[in-house]
Scaffold this motif. Structure first.
Motif, PDB file in Angstrom:
ATOM      1  N   GLN A  31       0.801  -1.213   0.000  1.00 40.59           N
ATOM      2  CA  GLN A  31       0.000   0.000   0.000  1.00 40.59           C
ATOM      3  C   GLN A  31       0.842   1.275   0.000  1.00 40.59           C
ATOM      4  OE1 GLN A  31      -0.562  -2.673   1.720  1.00 40.59           O
ATOM      5  NE2 GLN A  31      -2.645  -3.284   1.251  1.00 40.59           N
ATOM      6  N   VAL A  32       2.172   1.132   0.205  1.00 39.81           N
ATOM      7  CA  VAL A  32       3.050   2.293   0.214  1.00 39.81           C
ATOM      8  C   VAL A  32       3.853   2.315  -1.081  1.00 39.81           C
ATOM      9  CG1 VAL A  32       5.007   3.391   1.331  1.00 39.81           C
ATOM     10  CG2 VAL A  32       3.210   2.347   2.717  1.00 39.81           C
ATOM     11  N   THR A  33       3.736   3.393  -1.834  1.00 45.34           N
ATOM     12  CA  THR A  33       4.465   3.522  -3.086  1.00 45.34           C
ATOM     13  C   THR A  33       5.818   4.170  -2.820  1.00 45.34           C
ATOM     14  OG1 THR A  33       2.402   3.769  -4.315  1.00 45.34           O
ATOM     15  CG2 THR A  33       4.424   4.514  -5.389  1.00 45.34           C
ATOM     16  N   MET A  34       6.882   3.528  -3.321  1.00 48.64           N
ATOM     17  CA  MET A  34       8.223   4.066  -3.160  1.00 48.64           C
ATOM     18  C   MET A  34       8.615   4.809  -4.431  1.00 48.64           C
ATOM     19  SD  MET A  34      10.304   1.066  -1.223  1.00 48.64           S
ATOM     20  CE  MET A  34      11.772   2.071  -1.222  1.00 48.64           C
ATOM     21  N   PRO A  35       8.497   6.106  -4.454  1.00 50.27           N
ATOM     22  CA  PRO A  35       8.791   6.849  -5.683  1.00 50.27           C
ATOM     23  C   PRO A  35      10.275   6.840  -6.009  1.00 50.27           C
ATOM     24  CG  PRO A  35       8.447   8.346  -3.847  1.00 50.27           C
ATOM     25  CD  PRO A  35       8.095   6.977  -3.342  1.00 50.27           C
ATOM     26  N   ASP A  36      10.590   6.848  -7.312  1.00 53.41           N
ATOM     27  CA  ASP A  36      11.986   6.935  -7.748  1.00 53.41           C
ATOM     28  C   ASP A  36      12.496   8.364  -7.657  1.00 53.41           C
ATOM     29  OD1 ASP A  36      12.219   4.202  -8.307  1.00 53.41           O
ATOM     30  OD2 ASP A  36      11.320   4.475 -10.289  1.00 53.41           O
ATOM     31  N   ARG A  37      11.583   9.300  -7.830  1.00 53.36           N
ATOM     32  CA  ARG A  37      11.938  10.710  -7.719  1.00 53.36           C
ATOM     33  C   ARG A  37      10.910  11.424  -6.859  1.00 53.36           C
ATOM     34  NH1 ARG A  37      15.680  12.587 -11.348  1.00 53.36           N
ATOM     35  NH2 ARG A  37      16.424  11.039 -12.858  1.00 53.36           N
ATOM     36  N   ILE A  38      11.367  12.338  -6.042  1.00 54.78           N
ATOM     37  CA  ILE A  38      10.484  13.065  -5.128  1.00 54.78           C
ATOM     38  C   ILE A  38      10.544  14.540  -5.484  1.00 54.78           C
ATOM     39  CG2 ILE A  38      10.025  13.655  -2.726  1.00 54.78           C
ATOM     40  CD1 ILE A  38      11.258  10.949  -1.979  1.00 54.78           C
ATOM     41  N   ALA A  39       9.453  15.034  -6.029  1.00 58.75           N
ATOM     42  CA  ALA A  39       9.426  16.408  -6.523  1.00 58.75           C
ATOM     43  C   ALA A  39       9.291  17.431  -5.395  1.00 58.75           C
ATOM     44  CB  ALA A  39       8.272  16.574  -7.520  1.00 58.75           C
ATOM     45  N   ASP A  40       8.548  17.071  -4.360  1.00 61.06           N
ATOM     46  CA  ASP A  40       8.283  18.022  -3.273  1.00 61.06           C
ATOM     47  C   ASP A  40       8.454  17.295  -1.940  1.00 61.06           C
ATOM     48  OD1 ASP A  40       7.606  20.308  -1.942  1.00 61.06           O
ATOM     49  OD2 ASP A  40       5.447  20.043  -2.180  1.00 61.06           O
ATOM     50  N   THR A  41       9.536  17.561  -1.232  1.00 64.56           N
ATOM     51  CA  THR A  41       9.841  16.845   0.001  1.00 64.56           C
ATOM     52  C   THR A  41       9.051  17.387   1.193  1.00 64.56           C
ATOM     53  OG1 THR A  41      11.699  18.311   0.490  1.00 64.56           O
ATOM     54  CG2 THR A  41      12.168  16.309  -0.779  1.00 64.56           C
ATOM     55  N   ALA A  42       8.991  16.591   2.243  1.00 63.00           N
ATOM     56  CA  ALA A  42       8.306  16.976   3.473  1.00 63.00           C
ATOM     57  C   ALA A  42       9.191  17.822   4.377  1.00 63.00           C
ATOM     58  CB  ALA A  42       7.852  15.727   4.220  1.00 63.00           C
ATOM     59  N   PHE A  43      10.409  18.082   3.946  1.00 63.22           N
ATOM     60  CA  PHE A  43      11.353  18.848   4.754  1.00 63.22           C
ATOM     61  C   PHE A  43      12.088  19.836   3.860  1.00 63.22           C
ATOM     62  CE2 PHE A  43      13.285  14.916   3.282  1.00 63.22           C
ATOM     63  CZ  PHE A  43      14.402  15.383   2.610  1.00 63.22           C
ATOM     64  N   LYS A  44      12.874  20.688   4.461  1.00 59.97           N
ATOM     65  CA  LYS A  44      13.705  21.616   3.699  1.00 59.97           C
ATOM     66  C   LYS A  44      15.057  21.750   4.391  1.00 59.97           C
ATOM     67  CE  LYS A  44      11.995  25.784   6.045  1.00 59.97           C
ATOM     68  NZ  LYS A  44      11.356  27.126   5.865  1.00 59.97           N
ATOM     69  N   SER A  45      16.017  22.251   3.648  1.00 63.30           N
ATOM     70  CA  SER A  45      17.345  22.466   4.207  1.00 63.30           C
ATOM     71  C   SER A  45      17.263  23.441   5.380  1.00 63.30           C
ATOM     72  CB  SER A  45      18.274  23.029   3.135  1.00 63.30           C
ATOM     73  OG  SER A  45      19.553  23.262   3.651  1.00 63.30           O
ATOM     74  N   GLY A  46      17.981  23.130   6.452  1.00 62.89           N
ATOM     75  CA  GLY A  46      17.959  23.970   7.638  1.00 62.89           C
ATOM     76  C   GLY A  46      17.092  23.432   8.756  1.00 62.89           C
ATOM     77  N   GLU A  47      16.384  22.331   8.501  1.00 64.38           N
ATOM     78  CA  GLU A  47      15.552  21.745   9.546  1.00 64.38           C
ATOM     79  C   GLU A  47      16.431  21.162  10.659  1.00 64.38           C
ATOM     80  OE1 GLU A  47      11.923  18.981   8.895  1.00 64.38           O
ATOM     81  OE2 GLU A  47      13.582  17.664   9.470  1.00 64.38           O
ATOM     82  N   LEU A  48      16.017  21.380  11.911  1.00 65.41           N
ATOM     83  CA  LEU A  48      16.739  20.860  13.076  1.00 65.41           C
ATOM     84  C   LEU A  48      15.742  20.291  14.076  1.00 65.41           C
ATOM     85  CD1 LEU A  48      19.293  20.516  14.847  1.00 65.41           C
ATOM     86  CD2 LEU A  48      18.898  22.852  15.686  1.00 65.41           C
ATOM     87  N   LEU A  49      15.942  19.031  14.454  1.00 66.57           N
ATOM     88  CA  LEU A  49      15.087  18.361  15.426  1.00 66.57           C
ATOM     89  C   LEU A  49      15.928  17.939  16.625  1.00 66.57           C
ATOM     90  CD1 LEU A  49      13.138  15.971  13.010  1.00 66.57           C
ATOM     91  CD2 LEU A  49      12.453  18.256  13.771  1.00 66.57           C
ATOM     92  N   ASN A  50      15.424  18.223  17.826  1.00 67.20           N
ATOM     93  CA  ASN A  50      16.123  17.863  19.060  1.00 67.20           C
ATOM     94  C   ASN A  50      15.290  16.870  19.863  1.00 67.20           C
ATOM     95  OD1 ASN A  50      18.239  19.679  18.490  1.00 67.20           O
ATOM     96  ND2 ASN A  50      17.108  21.370  19.416  1.00 67.20           N
ATOM     97  N   TYR A  51      15.969  15.873  20.431  1.00 65.56           N
ATOM     98  CA  TYR A  51      15.295  14.840  21.214  1.00 65.56           C
ATOM     99  C   TYR A  51      15.976  14.641  22.559  1.00 65.56           C
ATOM    100  CZ  TYR A  51      12.827  13.630  16.954  1.00 65.56           C
ATOM    101  OH  TYR A  51      12.033  13.684  15.830  1.00 65.56           O
ATOM    102  N   ARG A  52      15.173  14.175  23.514  1.00 66.66           N
ATOM    103  CA  ARG A  52      15.687  13.850  24.839  1.00 66.66           C
ATOM    104  C   ARG A  52      15.389  12.386  25.137  1.00 66.66           C
ATOM    105  NH1 ARG A  52      13.286  17.733  28.191  1.00 66.66           N
ATOM    106  NH2 ARG A  52      11.351  16.548  28.033  1.00 66.66           N
TER     107      ARG A  52
END
Length: 263
Positions: free
Chosen positions: A23-44
């Motif tokens: 049910q999950v399609t694995m695209p060969d090319r991704i035109a519009d990503t869910a993230f952008k350069s500069g994203e930072l995530l912090n975890y504890r």
């Protein structure tokens, strides 16, 4: 403490979703990503009631090209914190360079300092020859195989809207000296509270192997925001003694708003 931190690495690694489910399609090319350069995530990371470690995930534009193509540079850092520094000091860094169009990895490196133990690795993905080359040797592969960091960013772009509760699927990644497979079950949707608020989330149950770290009946759960960002908010696993929890503490540079919900 090394066992607790290893459990933390598994929690961090399990931010990956799945790649073999029909049910999950694995695209060969991704035109519009869910993230952008500069994203930072912090975890504890919390071991029981105590903060044991912190982790940071960052993605940025790379100054280095691979095969003449522009790439993203992913950096994941993990380190012990607080009183745990006294008992078992950890400083780990994982880096991945991924194609900006396909999000497939070209190069993965790790530099791990855990107490007196030190390990480094350099992994190259040669897709023309279907071979992975690491410090431990050369490994043939087929299809889409990732390292931990690249798998996470690729998975965030998959359409999981058709997943059904109870459905189990697999993902593949290279680690240490071979290609590993992790089975994951979709549990459903829940509202989860973390340091940034309460969010609508997708809940998953990755399979774990009992042993020195996990009990025979240990359960591992992962919650990912049910929005356009698809970032992990929380993960929880039972270990031989106690439990380990990973929680999102800060998120900057997101491409889409991270909107908390009211109860």
């Amino acid at each position: 403490m090394r066992k607790a931190f290893y459990a933390f690495l598994i929690l961090l690694g399990c931010v990956l979703l799945a790649f073999k489910v029909q049910q999950v399609t694995m695209p060969d090319r991704i035109a519009d990503t869910a993230f952008k350069s500069g994203e930072l995530l912090n975890y504890r990371l919390k071991y029981g009631l105590f903060t044991a470690a912190e982790a940071h995930l960052k993605i940025e534009d790379s100054e280095v090209n691979f095969d003449g193509k522009p790439v993203y540079h992913i950096i994941a850092d993990g380190a012990t914190a607080g009183s745990f520094e006294v008992f078992y000091k950890v400083r780990n860094r994982y880096e991945s360079y991924i194609d900006k169009t396909t999000l497939l990895p070209y190069l993965y490196t790790e530099n791990r300092h855990e107490g007196s133990w030190h390990h480094t690795d350099k992994v190259t993905f040669n897709r023309a020859d279907d071979k992975i080359t690491a410090n431990s040797g050369t490994y043939p592969f087929s299809g889409k195989v990732f390292d931990f960091p690249s798998a996470y960013y690729f998975a965030r772009n998959l359409d999981v809207s058709k997943l059904k509760i109870g459905e189990t699927f697999d993902m593949r990644y290279f680690l240490d000296n071979g290609i590993q497979t992790l089975s994951i079950t979709f549990i459903g949707r829940e509202k989860i509270k973390c340091a940034l608020g309460t969010f609508n989330c997708l809940k998953f149950n990755p399979t774990i192997i009992p042993g020195h770290i996990f009990r025979k009946n240990s359960k591992l759960y992962l919650w990912i925001t049910d929005d356009n960002n698809r970032i992990p908010v929380k993960a929880h696993v039972e270990v031989v003694i106690g439990s380990v929890t990973m929680e999102l503490t800060d998120a900057k540079g997101l491409k889409f708003p991270l909107n908390a919900v009211t109860k």
